[in-house]
Motif scaffolding. Structure first.
Motif, PDB file in Angstrom:
ATOM      1  N   ASN A   2       0.851  -1.182   0.000  1.00  0.00           N
ATOM      2  CA  ASN A   2       0.000   0.000   0.000  1.00  0.00           C
ATOM      3  C   ASN A   2       0.889   1.234   0.000  1.00  0.00           C
ATOM      4  O   ASN A   2       1.872   1.307   0.734  1.00  0.00           O
ATOM      5  CB  ASN A   2      -0.896   0.033   1.239  1.00  0.00           C
ATOM      6  CG  ASN A   2      -1.743  -1.222   1.368  1.00  0.00           C
ATOM      7  OD1 ASN A   2      -1.910  -1.960   0.408  1.00  0.00           O
ATOM      8  ND2 ASN A   2      -2.263  -1.454   2.549  1.00  0.00           N
ATOM      9  N   THR A   4       1.247   5.730  -1.544  1.00  0.00           N
ATOM     10  CA  THR A   4       0.606   6.913  -2.100  1.00  0.00           C
ATOM     11  C   THR A   4       1.526   7.544  -3.138  1.00  0.00           C
ATOM     12  O   THR A   4       2.743   7.365  -3.110  1.00  0.00           O
ATOM     13  CB  THR A   4       0.273   7.947  -1.014  1.00  0.00           C
ATOM     14  OG1 THR A   4       1.474   8.350  -0.346  1.00  0.00           O
ATOM     15  CG2 THR A   4      -0.714   7.376   0.000  1.00  0.00           C
ATOM     16  N   TYR A  13      -3.986   7.096  -3.250  1.00  0.00           N
ATOM     17  CA  TYR A  13      -3.731   5.858  -2.510  1.00  0.00           C
ATOM     18  C   TYR A  13      -3.835   4.702  -3.485  1.00  0.00           C
ATOM     19  O   TYR A  13      -4.786   4.604  -4.269  1.00  0.00           O
ATOM     20  CB  TYR A  13      -4.758   5.690  -1.390  1.00  0.00           C
ATOM     21  CG  TYR A  13      -4.718   4.325  -0.720  1.00  0.00           C
ATOM     22  CD1 TYR A  13      -3.886   4.084   0.358  1.00  0.00           C
ATOM     23  CD2 TYR A  13      -5.521   3.282  -1.189  1.00  0.00           C
ATOM     24  CE1 TYR A  13      -3.846   2.831   0.966  1.00  0.00           C
ATOM     25  CE2 TYR A  13      -5.493   2.033  -0.591  1.00  0.00           C
ATOM     26  CZ  TYR A  13      -4.640   1.822   0.487  1.00  0.00           C
ATOM     27  OH  TYR A  13      -4.599   0.581   1.082  1.00  0.00           O
ATOM     28  N   ASN A  31     -13.776   2.433  -4.827  1.00  0.00           N
ATOM     29  CA  ASN A  31     -12.377   2.530  -4.430  1.00  0.00           C
ATOM     30  C   ASN A  31     -11.679   1.173  -4.556  1.00  0.00           C
ATOM     31  O   ASN A  31     -12.242   0.202  -5.066  1.00  0.00           O
ATOM     32  CB  ASN A  31     -12.266   3.086  -3.003  1.00  0.00           C
ATOM     33  CG  ASN A  31     -12.910   2.190  -1.962  1.00  0.00           C
ATOM     34  OD1 ASN A  31     -13.172   1.017  -2.186  1.00  0.00           O
ATOM     35  ND2 ASN A  31     -13.173   2.746  -0.786  1.00  0.00           N
ATOM     36  N   ASP A  33     -10.954  -1.041  -2.378  1.00  0.00           N
ATOM     37  CA  ASP A  33     -11.557  -2.137  -1.622  1.00  0.00           C
ATOM     38  C   ASP A  33     -12.592  -2.895  -2.445  1.00  0.00           C
ATOM     39  O   ASP A  33     -12.761  -4.112  -2.273  1.00  0.00           O
ATOM     40  CB  ASP A  33     -12.213  -1.600  -0.345  1.00  0.00           C
ATOM     41  CG  ASP A  33     -11.204  -1.020   0.630  1.00  0.00           C
ATOM     42  OD1 ASP A  33      -9.995  -1.284   0.466  1.00  0.00           O
ATOM     43  OD2 ASP A  33     -11.627  -0.281   1.545  1.00  0.00           O
ATOM     44  N   ASP A  52      -7.719   4.158  -5.036  1.00  0.00           N
ATOM     45  CA  ASP A  52      -8.847   5.040  -4.759  1.00  0.00           C
ATOM     46  C   ASP A  52      -8.710   6.227  -5.708  1.00  0.00           C
ATOM     47  O   ASP A  52      -7.663   6.887  -5.715  1.00  0.00           O
ATOM     48  CB  ASP A  52      -8.808   5.548  -3.320  1.00  0.00           C
ATOM     49  CG  ASP A  52      -8.975   4.448  -2.291  1.00  0.00           C
ATOM     50  OD1 ASP A  52      -9.285   3.304  -2.666  1.00  0.00           O
ATOM     51  OD2 ASP A  52      -8.782   4.743  -1.090  1.00  0.00           O
ATOM     52  N   SER A  57     -12.222   8.316  -0.700  1.00  0.00           N
ATOM     53  CA  SER A  57     -11.711   7.470   0.375  1.00  0.00           C
ATOM     54  C   SER A  57     -10.337   7.934   0.834  1.00  0.00           C
ATOM     55  O   SER A  57     -10.188   9.033   1.352  1.00  0.00           O
ATOM     56  CB  SER A  57     -11.712   6.001  -0.078  1.00  0.00           C
ATOM     57  OG  SER A  57     -11.524   5.133   1.006  1.00  0.00           O
ATOM     58  N   ARG A  58      -9.284   7.151   0.603  1.00  0.00           N
ATOM     59  CA  ARG A  58      -7.956   7.488   1.109  1.00  0.00           C
ATOM     60  C   ARG A  58      -7.136   8.354   0.165  1.00  0.00           C
ATOM     61  O   ARG A  58      -6.020   8.756   0.512  1.00  0.00           O
ATOM     62  CB  ARG A  58      -7.194   6.193   1.420  1.00  0.00           C
ATOM     63  CG  ARG A  58      -7.816   5.381   2.552  1.00  0.00           C
ATOM     64  CD  ARG A  58      -7.570   3.898   2.433  1.00  0.00           C
ATOM     65  NE  ARG A  58      -8.281   3.313   1.303  1.00  0.00           N
ATOM     66  CZ  ARG A  58      -8.483   2.018   1.138  1.00  0.00           C
ATOM     67  NH1 ARG A  58      -8.040   1.152   2.022  1.00  0.00           N
ATOM     68  NH2 ARG A  58      -9.130   1.569   0.063  1.00  0.00           N
ATOM     69  N   SER A  59      -7.664   8.654  -1.027  1.00  0.00           N
ATOM     70  CA  SER A  59      -6.999   9.571  -1.949  1.00  0.00           C
ATOM     71  C   SER A  59      -7.526  10.986  -1.719  1.00  0.00           C
ATOM     72  O   SER A  59      -8.733  11.196  -1.624  1.00  0.00           O
ATOM     73  CB  SER A  59      -7.234   9.169  -3.407  1.00  0.00           C
ATOM     74  OG  SER A  59      -6.515   7.992  -3.728  1.00  0.00           O
ATOM     75  N   THR A  60      -6.618  11.932  -1.629  1.00  0.00           N
ATOM     76  CA  THR A  60      -7.004  13.304  -1.312  1.00  0.00           C
ATOM     77  C   THR A  60      -7.086  14.146  -2.585  1.00  0.00           C
ATOM     78  O   THR A  60      -6.576  13.777  -3.639  1.00  0.00           O
ATOM     79  CB  THR A  60      -5.995  13.940  -0.351  1.00  0.00           C
ATOM     80  OG1 THR A  60      -4.702  13.955  -0.969  1.00  0.00           O
ATOM     81  CG2 THR A  60      -5.917  13.151   0.950  1.00  0.00           C
ATOM     82  N   GLN A 178     -17.037   8.596   6.202  1.00  0.00           N
ATOM     83  CA  GLN A 178     -16.250   8.470   4.982  1.00  0.00           C
ATOM     84  C   GLN A 178     -17.125   8.087   3.803  1.00  0.00           C
ATOM     85  O   GLN A 178     -16.955   8.597   2.688  1.00  0.00           O
ATOM     86  CB  GLN A 178     -15.128   7.442   5.156  1.00  0.00           C
ATOM     87  CG  GLN A 178     -14.195   7.333   3.950  1.00  0.00           C
ATOM     88  CD  GLN A 178     -13.497   8.633   3.629  1.00  0.00           C
ATOM     89  OE1 GLN A 178     -12.734   9.149   4.453  1.00  0.00           O
ATOM     90  NE2 GLN A 178     -13.752   9.201   2.454  1.00  0.00           N
ATOM     91  N   ASP A 182     -17.683  10.266   0.444  1.00  0.00           N
ATOM     92  CA  ASP A 182     -17.481   9.744  -0.909  1.00  0.00           C
ATOM     93  C   ASP A 182     -18.730   9.946  -1.762  1.00  0.00           C
ATOM     94  O   ASP A 182     -18.635  10.257  -2.963  1.00  0.00           O
ATOM     95  CB  ASP A 182     -17.109   8.261  -0.852  1.00  0.00           C
ATOM     96  CG  ASP A 182     -15.706   8.039  -0.319  1.00  0.00           C
ATOM     97  OD1 ASP A 182     -14.933   9.011  -0.221  1.00  0.00           O
ATOM     98  OD2 ASP A 182     -15.388   6.875   0.016  1.00  0.00           O
TER      99      ASP A 182
END
Length: 271
Positions: A2, A4, A13, A31, A33, A52, A57-60, A178, A182
């Protein structure tokens, strides 16, 4: 693994598993997952990259940033170059299929082939203007606070038969922060940019493109848009197990069909 990667306006991410030729699995707004079961199955013979999308999710995403298909395609190109295992086959589903098509036409150097599974390209069907007007209404309704009502419109527009009580159970009441974020990103920054995108058919005809449609998606909106795109490209769509998210509901069967299609496009597994 994992990790970034910083890209223009965003930080992505991503996950990498397995070894062999590079297979990218991508959605929008789905995403990494969502693709994990399929990725695990394919990792025995491919290097599988999942992510993502920007802002999900975990990507900004930087304030004021956007999520257009061309930007998401550039993100994919940067990731493929970053992991240094391309050219890749990219399986994109739903909005991710639109991202993958944009990649095929804008950055053909990093892709061996694209498998576009049920891209929601509303402008390709005769009633596209009507569909887009209805989408504008449901996006506005969600952002105004009518979350359940907007999702009911969304499923009705896609000809997806979900009972009202199921929609209420899925989207009513308190939701995970979250997940809610999304959903907001989808209705505020992704959906319009995705469904209004027009492919460059001349460029896509020069690429290796497969159009995938779920076996259980007959009559649904994405069946219609995918068929219209296939007709425009002069190719026959490939039927995959399940519906719009068959890779989630039937990952084993989907993986088997995907392996066959990878062989068909000249992308055999690693030894």
């Amino acid at each position: 693994m994992n990790n970034t990667l910083k890209v223009p306006e965003a930080e992505l991410y991503y996950e990498v598993r397995g070894s062999g030729p590079l297979l990218v699995l991508v959605g929008a707004p789905m995403n990494a997952d969502s693709f994990a079961p399929l990725a695990d199955l394919m990792a025995d013979s491919y290097t599988v990259l999942t992510l993502d999308p920007r802002g999900v999710s975990r990507s900004t995403l930087n304030p004021g940033g956007t999520s257009r298909p061309d930007q998401r395609a550039d993100d994919l190109a940067r990731l493929i170059r970053h992991v240094d295992a391309g050219p890749a086959v990219v399986l994109g589903s739903s909005g991710g299929a639109v991202s993958a098509l944009a990649l095929a036409q804008d950055r053909p150097d990093v892709v061996h082939a694209v498998i576009a599974h049920e891209p929601p390209l509303d402008r390709l069907v005769p009633d596209g203007d009507e569909l887009l007007a209805k989408s504008e209404k449901l996006m506005a309704d969600w952002l105004a606070g009518d979350r359940v009502g907007a999702w009911r419109q969304f499923f009705e527009l896609g000809n997806l038969q979900l009972p009202d009580e199921v929609v209420e159970m899925m989207f009513g009441g308190e939701q995970d922060p979250q997940v809610l974020a999304d959903h907001r990103f989808w209705f505020d920054h992704e959906m319009r940019e995705t469904i209004t995108w027009l492919p460059d058919l001349a460029k896509l005809r020069q690429a290796k493109v497969v159009i995938g449609i779920g076996e259980d998606s007959t009559g649904q909106l994405c069946d219609r848009t995918s068929t219209a795109l296939a007709d425009g490209l002069g190719i026959t769509p490939v039927r995959f197990p399940g519906d719009h998210t068959g890779f989630v509901g039937r990952p084993d069967a989907f993986a088997k069909a995907l392996r066959a299609e990878l062989i068909e496009v000249g992308f055999p597994p690693g030894s």
